[in-house]
Scaffold this motif. Structure first.
Motif, PDB file in Angstrom:
ATOM      1  N   THR A 151      34.675  16.186 -12.468  1.00 10.79           N
ATOM      2  CA  THR A 151      34.409  17.580 -12.959  1.00 10.79           C
ATOM      3  C   THR A 151      34.693  17.700 -14.412  1.00 10.79           C
ATOM      4  O   THR A 151      34.303  18.364 -15.175  1.00 10.79           O
ATOM      5  CB  THR A 151      35.187  18.350 -12.074  1.00 10.79           C
ATOM      6  N   LEU A 152      36.308  17.239 -14.685  1.00 19.01           N
ATOM      7  CA  LEU A 152      36.654  17.540 -16.222  1.00 19.01           C
ATOM      8  C   LEU A 152      36.198  16.324 -16.917  1.00 19.01           C
ATOM      9  O   LEU A 152      36.561  16.740 -18.178  1.00 19.01           O
ATOM     10  CB  LEU A 152      38.188  17.687 -15.869  1.00 19.01           C
ATOM     11  N   PRO A 211      33.367  17.817 -19.728  1.00 17.11           N
ATOM     12  CA  PRO A 211      33.619  18.641 -20.484  1.00 17.11           C
ATOM     13  C   PRO A 211      34.831  18.308 -21.460  1.00 17.11           C
ATOM     14  O   PRO A 211      34.680  18.520 -22.747  1.00 17.11           O
ATOM     15  CB  PRO A 211      34.276  19.789 -19.759  1.00 17.11           C
ATOM     16  N   VAL A 212      35.708  17.388 -21.232  1.00 11.56           N
ATOM     17  CA  VAL A 212      36.958  16.702 -21.968  1.00 11.56           C
ATOM     18  C   VAL A 212      36.023  15.807 -22.938  1.00 11.56           C
ATOM     19  O   VAL A 212      36.408  15.877 -24.089  1.00 11.56           O
ATOM     20  CB  VAL A 212      37.685  16.164 -20.925  1.00 11.56           C
ATOM     21  N   LEU A 227      32.905  15.934 -24.085  1.00 17.44           N
ATOM     22  CA  LEU A 227      32.275  16.708 -25.193  1.00 17.44           C
ATOM     23  C   LEU A 227      33.029  17.455 -26.078  1.00 17.44           C
ATOM     24  O   LEU A 227      32.917  17.540 -27.382  1.00 17.44           O
ATOM     25  CB  LEU A 227      31.310  17.577 -24.428  1.00 17.44           C
ATOM     26  N   THR A 228      34.150  18.077 -25.680  1.00 14.05           N
ATOM     27  CA  THR A 228      35.124  18.815 -26.278  1.00 14.05           C
ATOM     28  C   THR A 228      35.826  17.631 -27.293  1.00 14.05           C
ATOM     29  O   THR A 228      35.969  18.056 -28.277  1.00 14.05           O
ATOM     30  CB  THR A 228      36.069  19.359 -25.568  1.00 14.05           C
ATOM     31  N   ASP A 251      24.911  19.416 -15.168  1.00 14.32           N
ATOM     32  CA  ASP A 251      26.560  19.040 -15.362  1.00 14.32           C
ATOM     33  C   ASP A 251      26.613  19.180 -16.877  1.00 14.32           C
ATOM     34  O   ASP A 251      27.541  19.797 -17.375  1.00 14.32           O
ATOM     35  CB  ASP A 251      26.958  17.795 -15.149  1.00 14.32           C
ATOM     36  N   ALA A 309      29.208  21.988 -18.713  1.00 20.10           N
ATOM     37  CA  ALA A 309      30.183  21.364 -19.749  1.00 20.10           C
ATOM     38  C   ALA A 309      29.894  22.126 -20.874  1.00 20.10           C
ATOM     39  O   ALA A 309      31.153  22.518 -21.635  1.00 20.10           O
ATOM     40  CB  ALA A 309      29.920  19.945 -19.786  1.00 20.10           C
ATOM     41  N   LEU A 310      28.852  22.371 -21.492  1.00 17.06           N
ATOM     42  CA  LEU A 310      28.443  23.235 -22.666  1.00 17.06           C
ATOM     43  C   LEU A 310      29.179  24.483 -22.588  1.00 17.06           C
ATOM     44  O   LEU A 310      29.396  25.080 -23.576  1.00 17.06           O
ATOM     45  CB  LEU A 310      27.259  23.131 -23.054  1.00 17.06           C
ATOM     46  N   THR A 329      31.503  25.547 -21.016  1.00 15.14           N
ATOM     47  CA  THR A 329      32.991  25.840 -21.044  1.00 15.14           C
ATOM     48  C   THR A 329      33.474  25.232 -22.309  1.00 15.14           C
ATOM     49  O   THR A 329      34.784  25.410 -22.546  1.00 15.14           O
ATOM     50  CB  THR A 329      33.719  24.899 -19.808  1.00 15.14           C
ATOM     51  N   LEU A 330      32.695  24.270 -22.940  1.00 12.31           N
ATOM     52  CA  LEU A 330      33.344  23.712 -24.249  1.00 12.31           C
ATOM     53  C   LEU A 330      33.701  24.570 -25.196  1.00 12.31           C
ATOM     54  O   LEU A 330      34.695  24.415 -25.825  1.00 12.31           O
ATOM     55  CB  LEU A 330      32.002  22.906 -24.922  1.00 12.31           C
ATOM     56  N   ILE A 344      37.561  25.735 -24.155  1.00 11.06           N
ATOM     57  CA  ILE A 344      38.517  24.560 -24.686  1.00 11.06           C
ATOM     58  C   ILE A 344      38.802  24.174 -25.872  1.00 11.06           C
ATOM     59  O   ILE A 344      39.749  23.759 -26.550  1.00 11.06           O
ATOM     60  CB  ILE A 344      37.912  23.280 -23.495  1.00 11.06           C
TER      61      ILE A 344
END
Length: 401
Positions: free
Chosen positions: A49-50, A53-54, A56-57, A177, A181-182, A184-185, A188
């Motif tokens: 799940t993480l 996002p991690v 891309l961040t 997905d 992720a975008l 939440t980006l 973060i």
């Protein structure tokens, strides 16, 4: 002297035994975890799940952090710099979605709809070329049937293209997905840009006091490796896409923007990306005309030469110090193990592991005593039974300057 040498040998042997015991314990722990892997299923779900996002961040952080640092040196607070960058990026995204995305979506839909027809036209043209007299003579000389051979390859190409189209369902799941992720980006990324400088110090606080300075140095090397690769590779990919788009527009190739975007995205993967990106361009140009095929090959060759001789050496340089053969093997292995994500992260992951392995070997070399010169053993023994003159080494006079 003999007693001291004996003690050194015992210490080295003990270090070897301890190293082997550590490896044995690590292997035992891995084996035990493999037997109770169901216990770690929640952690596996959390990681999946993480992970996106991690990743891309992290990419966005390495792209934007130099700008924030520059503005901070100009006495602009980091919070204001981050908010200003967010406003600029939001404006660019609005322009992109209003003007560029609909045009690209139309080209992509047209290309997907025409893939079956293009494959049939390629097969028909190949069959026409195979029916001329020259190829019949080659058939008689070699005893092969080029028409059947070409039909077989055309069938494989058609199946591959159809499988690609049928795989759009799984691509849509991946796209979902990515959208999540975008979403939440930005949150973060904001805290990472604001407090990213303090993160290494917080992590190092968990290490023993004697190892903190060395750990900070290793983390700094890892950060330099990752940042130089991500920034350089994205800039190189953007340059390749822009050059190909201009070249395709000059020669009048259909779906020029879509083909250039495909080339830019696949160029993120070193060495293998361009080989993948040229396939759709070859199909479109082959269907258009033989002259267009020649023009496309010329444009592609010129862009690859410019990228290899001028762009990559100036932007990427020799920052990673990794041999091209090693990069290819790492990409292939990571692709088989972890799929597309492994292909994208293969090179930076290998660079990080290389930093860790290099520092671990340096520590072992400095503390094992296996690589320190032995002045007392200045003579070199030849084969068994040979007479060798051993010349002792005189100790250096430390009183002289």
């Amino acid at each position: 002297m003999r007693i001291r040498n004996g003690l050194k040998s015992i210490l080295q042997a003990n270090l070897l035994v301890r190293s082997l015991l550590v490896l044995l314990l690590v292997g035992l722990v891995i084996w035990v975890y493999s037997k109770i892997s169901f216990v770690f299923h929640p952690l596996n779900v959390l990681f999946k799940t993480l992970a996106l996002p991690v990743i891309l961040t992290g990419i966005a952080y390495y792209l934007l952090n130099p700008i924030v640092d520059f503005l901070e040196r100009k006495r602009i607070k980091r919070v204001y710099s981050i908010l200003g960058l967010y406003l600029i990026i939001a404006g660019l995204l609005v322009i992109l979605f209003v003007n560029v995305i609909p045009f690209v979506a139309g080209q992509i839909n047209g290309l997907i709809e025409n893939i079956p027809r293009y494959s049939e036209q390629v097969q028909e043209k190949l069959n026409e070329e195979l029916k001329n007299g020259y190829l019949n003579q080659i058939n008689a000389w070699t005893g092969t049937d080029p028409i059947k051979l070409t039909q077989g390859w055309s069938g494989k190409i058609t199946d591959f293209l159809q499988n690609t189209v049928s795989g759009l369902g799984s691509f849509i799941n991946v796209l979902k997905d990515i959208v999540l992720a975008l979403a939440t980006l930005p949150f973060i990324l904001f805290y990472l840009l604001r407090d990213g400088k303090k993160l290494p110090e917080h992590i190092v606080n968990f290490a023993p006091i004697k190892m903190r300075s060395h750990s900070l140095r290793i983390m700094s090397q890892m950060n330099n490796q990752i940042s130089s690769y991500i920034r350089g590779q994205i800039i190189v990919s953007f340059c390749i896409g822009a050059l190909l788009y201009v070249g395709y527009l000059i020669i009048g190739l259909k779906y020029s923007l879509t083909l250039a975007l495909i080339a830019a995205c696949t160029s993120i993967v070193p060495y293998l990306g361009p080989a993948i990106a040229i396939t759709p361009a070859l199909i479109v140009s082959m269907v258009t005309s033989p002259v267009m095929l020649v023009k496309m090959i010329v444009v592609w060759t010129v862009v690859q030469l410019v990228e290899g001789k001028f762009i990559s050496p100036q932007i990427m340089g020799k920052s990673l110090h990794i041999h091209p053969i090693t990069i290819i093997f790492v990409i292939l292995t990571a692709g088989n193990l972890f799929g597309f994500v492994g292909i994208v992260l293969a090179v930076p992951g290998y660079a990080v592991l290389k930093v860790i392995a290099t520092n671990a070997f340096s520590w072992f070399r400095d503390h094992s005593g296996w690589y320190t010169p032995n002045p007392e053993a200045a003579g070199v023994l030849a084969a068994d039974g040979a007479d060798v003159e051993v010349v002792p080494v005189q100790p250096e006079d430390t009183t002289k300057s």
